[in-house]
Design a protein around this motif. Structure first.
Motif, PDB file in Angstrom:
ATOM      1  N   PHE A 304     -29.165  -2.110  16.424  1.00 23.92           N
ATOM      2  CA  PHE A 304     -28.001  -2.970  16.192  1.00 23.92           C
ATOM      3  C   PHE A 304     -26.927  -2.217  15.410  1.00 23.92           C
ATOM      4  N   GLU A 305     -27.313  -1.558  14.334  1.00 24.38           N
ATOM      5  CA  GLU A 305     -26.340  -0.859  13.511  1.00 24.38           C
ATOM      6  C   GLU A 305     -25.697   0.299  14.262  1.00 24.38           C
ATOM      7  N   SER A 306     -26.506   1.090  14.964  1.00 19.93           N
ATOM      8  CA  SER A 306     -25.950   2.251  15.661  1.00 19.93           C
ATOM      9  C   SER A 306     -25.040   1.829  16.804  1.00 19.93           C
ATOM     10  N   ALA A 350     -25.977  -7.429  26.711  1.00 23.75           N
ATOM     11  CA  ALA A 350     -26.598  -6.633  27.774  1.00 23.75           C
ATOM     12  C   ALA A 350     -27.810  -5.844  27.285  1.00 23.75           C
ATOM     13  N   ASP A 351     -28.105  -5.907  26.007  1.00 18.45           N
ATOM     14  CA  ASP A 351     -29.193  -5.128  25.428  1.00 18.45           C
ATOM     15  C   ASP A 351     -30.480  -5.946  25.427  1.00 18.45           C
ATOM     16  N   ASP A 352     -31.519  -5.398  26.050  1.00 20.76           N
ATOM     17  CA  ASP A 352     -32.790  -6.125  26.147  1.00 20.76           C
ATOM     18  C   ASP A 352     -33.535  -6.204  24.815  1.00 20.76           C
ATOM     19  N   VAL A 353     -33.224  -5.305  23.889  1.00 18.46           N
ATOM     20  CA  VAL A 353     -33.929  -5.279  22.611  1.00 18.46           C
ATOM     21  C   VAL A 353     -33.348  -6.293  21.634  1.00 18.46           C
ATOM     22  N   LEU A 354     -32.045  -6.515  21.709  1.00 20.53           N
ATOM     23  CA  LEU A 354     -31.353  -7.331  20.715  1.00 20.53           C
ATOM     24  C   LEU A 354     -31.194  -8.774  21.171  1.00 20.53           C
ATOM     25  N   PRO A 355     -31.258  -9.724  20.245  1.00 23.67           N
ATOM     26  CA  PRO A 355     -30.910 -11.111  20.580  1.00 23.67           C
ATOM     27  C   PRO A 355     -29.402 -11.239  20.735  1.00 23.67           C
ATOM     28  N   GLU A 356     -28.945 -12.392  21.150  1.00 22.01           N
ATOM     29  CA  GLU A 356     -27.498 -12.600  21.280  1.00 22.01           C
ATOM     30  C   GLU A 356     -26.824 -12.577  19.906  1.00 22.01           C
ATOM     31  N   ASP A 441     -21.999   2.377  26.043  1.00 23.79           N
ATOM     32  CA  ASP A 441     -23.233   2.857  26.658  1.00 23.79           C
ATOM     33  C   ASP A 441     -24.360   1.916  26.246  1.00 23.79           C
ATOM     34  N   ASN A 442     -24.918   1.205  27.215  1.00 27.86           N
ATOM     35  CA  ASN A 442     -25.975   0.234  26.918  1.00 27.86           C
ATOM     36  C   ASN A 442     -27.369   0.803  27.076  1.00 27.86           C
ATOM     37  N   SER A 443     -27.459   2.121  27.170  1.00 27.29           N
ATOM     38  CA  SER A 443     -28.780   2.717  27.336  1.00 27.29           C
ATOM     39  C   SER A 443     -29.564   2.662  26.038  1.00 27.29           C
TER      40      SER A 443
END
Length: 443
Positions: A304-306, A350-356, A441-443
């Motif tokens: 999240f921070e990065s 779009a990030d699968d790791v992070l919640p909305e 970049d959403n990778s």
């Protein structure tokens, strides 16, 4: 105490310290919080001259009346607990720590507070204030905790005051800025190195920290060079914001208010800087953190921070601070603030790791102090973040009016809400009108 001056067997005999090593260990005020080995059978126990600073922790007062826990001098006086003999590995660890510390500090700790103050040409009280401003604790008057380099560095701030460039309060504030930022920086760097060792070498936390210590000597000079370079670069960027862009920012603020036909009557009018202030807050962070183990939570927070730092930087904004699940940023125009807000919302979704995330952005005046920003604009942005639905961005009416002149954004009015400290506020949802925006970049 005669045996302190006698030659003590080297490793391989009884694994004792030499007299010189014992004296150096006792003189080292920093101590080493390592596991203590048991006493050697042939070692003659010695009392610690300064309780709590040698290799033996202070005795628990509950044990002071137990004869089995005390040694007795020839005159019958009770002595402190004996000094255990460190193992060969512990002694090597201690030596490496001292060598690394000497490299970092540039000299041995040879000065007391009074001696350092004399070299600086100030009172002991003034020397203490500067030392505390760097973020270090008070020490006893007789402890030789300081080096010549400490006195030389702190004297730089004293000289700036004497030459009239700064007053005392400003010198303390600048010193505190260095102390707080570098403290956070070194903790961040060490934890990043530890995490790298854990992830890539499958080490335990304790093993990883030991390996980081072995790696640090090779990293000191490159990191030091990068830090000095980055400071100059950041100062150059700050000068641009200070001189070149302030007028354009104030013009943008007036433009937004003129579009609404209103005068600058908001509470932030007396504040000096016009900025877009934005918050991004992860949804359900508290409940999620309770379900995660330490590694998973650390990974989520770091991601999240990065991600936020990269987007804010690319968008030309400044990451003011992060507080767990929330980031605070500012930008110099309402459009830049809106682009960053949209990119944050889109990238996190779009990030699968992070919640909305809930996001807000408010255009107005702020006060910048101690690396942070203050004022009603910041408070309103924080309030709007808590009102936003997951995955949405809210702006206030003044910010909406400033952005409506651009065809890049859609502003969807929302029902008026009562906001603590601001009364009734008419927020709008910020949407992108078409393609474009900050490349992420959403990778």
């Amino acid at each position: 105490m005669d045996d302190e001056t006698a030659e003590v067997p080297r490793p391989g005999d009884d694994d004792n310290y030499t007299a010189e090593e014992l004296a150096a260990a006792r003189a080292d005020w920093s101590d080493f919080n390592l596991p203590r080995s048991t006493l050697s059978r042939n070692a003659n126990p010695q009392p610690s001259p300064v309780p709590g600073r040698g290799f033996v922790p202070e005795a628990d007062s509950s044990d002071l009346n137990d004869p089995s826990t005390l040694q007795t001098h020839a005159d019958g006086a009770a002595a402190t607990a004996p000094i255990p003999t460190p193992s060969f590995e512990e002694r090597e660890w201690h030596r490496n720590i001292r060598d690394l510390e000497h490299r970092l500090l540039g000299a041995e700790r040879s000065l007391t507070y009074r001696e350092m103050a004399l070299r600086m040409g100030v009172s002991t009280h003034a020397a203490r204030k500067l030392w505390r401003a760097l973020g270090f604790p008070n020490l006893d008057e007789d402890v030789k905790a300081f080096t010549e380099a400490d006195a030389e560095a702190l004297a730089q701030m004293v000289n700036l005051v004497r030459q009239g460039y700064l007053n005392q309060e400003t010198a303390i504030s600048l010193t505190r800025s260095v102390g707080q930022m570098t403290d956070r920086m070194v903790v961040w760097q060490i934890e990043a190195l530890v995490e790298d060792k854990i992830a890539n070498q499958e080490l335990s936390d304790a093993e990883a920290r030991s390996h980081v210590f072995e790696t640090l000597p090779a990293l000191i000079d490159p990191l030091h060079q990068l830090m000095g370079y980055a400071w100059r670069r950041q100062l150059s960027a700050a000068l641009q914001r200070l001189t070149v862009r302030v007028e354009s920012g104030l013009a943008s603020l007036d433009r937004g208010r003129e579009a609404s036909g209103s005068e600058p009557s908001r509470d932030d009018a007396p504040l000096p800087l016009a900025r877009a202030v934005g918050f991004a807050d992860l949804v359900s962070y508290t409940s999620l953190s309770r379900q995660m183990n330490e590694r998973t939570l650390a990974h989520m927070v770091q991601r999240f921070e990065s991600k936020c730092a990269e987007i804010i930087s690319i968008g030309g904004g400044r990451l003011v601070k992060t507080v767990g699940d929330e980031v605070l940023y500012n930008a110099e125009t309402p459009e830049a603030g809106a682009e960053i807000a949209l990119a944050l919302s889109e990238s996190i979704a779009a990030d699968d790791v992070l919640p909305e995330a809930r996001v807000s952005v408010v255009w107005g005046r702020v006060l910048s102090r101690m690396g942070d920003i203050y004022g009603p604009t910041v408070n309103l942005a924080a309030r709007l973040t808590s009102l936003a639905d997951p995955g949405t961005i809210l702006v206030d009416s003044s910010t909406a009016e400033a952005l409506e002149v651009s065809q890049d954004y859609l502003l969807v009015p929302q029902p008026p809400r009562l906001v603590r400290g601001f009364g009734e506020v008419a927020p709008s949802m910020l949407l992108r009108a078409g393609r474009g925006g900050i490349a992420i970049d959403n990778s």
